[in-house]
Scaffold this active site. Sequence first.
Site, mmCIF file in Angstrom:
data_model
loop_
_atom_site.group_PDB
_atom_site.id
_atom_site.type_symbol
_atom_site.label_atom_id
_atom_site.label_comp_id
_atom_site.label_asym_id
_atom_site.label_seq_id
_atom_site.Cartn_x
_atom_site.Cartn_y
_atom_site.Cartn_z
ATOM 1 N N GLU A 54 32.312 -0.314 12.939
ATOM 2 C CA GLU A 54 31.248 -1.437 12.675
ATOM 3 C C GLU A 54 30.834 -0.952 11.324
ATOM 4 O O GLU A 54 30.653 0.106 10.860
ATOM 5 C CB GLU A 54 30.047 -1.018 13.822
ATOM 6 C CG GLU A 54 28.876 -1.903 13.428
ATOM 7 C CD GLU A 54 27.683 -1.675 14.197
ATOM 8 O OE1 GLU A 54 26.719 -2.546 14.349
ATOM 9 O OE2 GLU A 54 27.942 -0.587 15.066
ATOM 10 N N LYS A 122 27.648 -10.203 15.733
ATOM 11 C CA LYS A 122 27.044 -9.346 16.587
ATOM 12 C C LYS A 122 26.001 -9.998 17.161
ATOM 13 O O LYS A 122 24.978 -10.478 16.698
ATOM 14 C CB LYS A 122 26.546 -7.895 16.120
ATOM 15 C CG LYS A 122 26.281 -6.979 17.206
ATOM 16 C CD LYS A 122 25.717 -5.823 16.327
ATOM 17 C CE LYS A 122 25.280 -4.397 17.466
ATOM 18 N NZ LYS A 122 25.085 -3.138 16.509
ATOM 19 N N CYS A 155 29.476 -2.821 19.347
ATOM 20 C CA CYS A 155 28.507 -1.597 19.466
ATOM 21 C C CYS A 155 27.568 -2.062 20.666
ATOM 22 O O CYS A 155 28.056 -2.023 21.827
ATOM 23 C CB CYS A 155 27.858 -1.234 18.301
ATOM 24 S SG CYS A 155 27.141 0.324 18.367
#
Length: 275
Positions: A54, A122, A155
């Site tokens: 990430e 995200k 994540c």
Amino acid sequence: MDAPNTQVATDRTTRVRCHELAPIAGDFLANVAIIEAAILDAQHSGVQLLVLPELATSGYYLTADEARACAISADAALFNCWARMLSRDAVIVVGFVEKDGTALYNSVAVLTEAGPLAVYRKTHLWDSEVDLFVAGTDPAPVVDTPLGKLGILICYDLEFPEMPRNLALRGAEIIAVPTNWPLVPRPSGEHPPEVLQAMAAARSSSVAIVCCDRSGVERGNEWTQGTAIVGPDGWRLGSKSENGVLEASLTIGAMRTQIGPRNNVMTDRRPELYF
């Protein structure tokens, strides 16, 4: 909602690598060089799916000015440059700071030799990320690649069970998860909690999950370095080298969701009873 047919015609094996890079916070050019070295090494080694961390182009613990200085657009020429470094059947998944107007996103790009296939923003922002980034509003993608159907999460997204399940229901055969996992306490001998979640999600949906964490200590913050390649059966594969490279041959079985003579983890679902 009826479960789609997630089966494939034949078993396929893919050579997968995660490379735990150590990006330098706020140093875009240095991080690009680190990433390009990782791409070239993976290509020379015959890796088909390379997953990088990430925010690999920027580092994680950023000031607002650093985030803006490292930000690039989803159609940045850099992605086409990286695409030209790839062989015909290779796929790269890499995190970056995306700019769109004045907004910044914690994003991931999926690249092949033909160019960028998808960019995902995200959905679930962690802690101080909310001070830098806007949360994505589009569903996590399932992308057709030379290696099959690839789902993408970032994540903290993985900690919501609905996310990997949704990708599996939409046909994902592998889910790639670039991560930056801050080190948290855990009992001696236990896996990191995020790895346990990846293993459980993989087994629940019979889908492979590939998580690439990062290494190093950034501005006093330690990372878990919990990179994991998890097969559709929920078990981890491969052994990480001293330089942070985890590689494994990942087999996607034609009947992977058929877990017993009478049981299939997709068709046995009874979603009308779940909510």
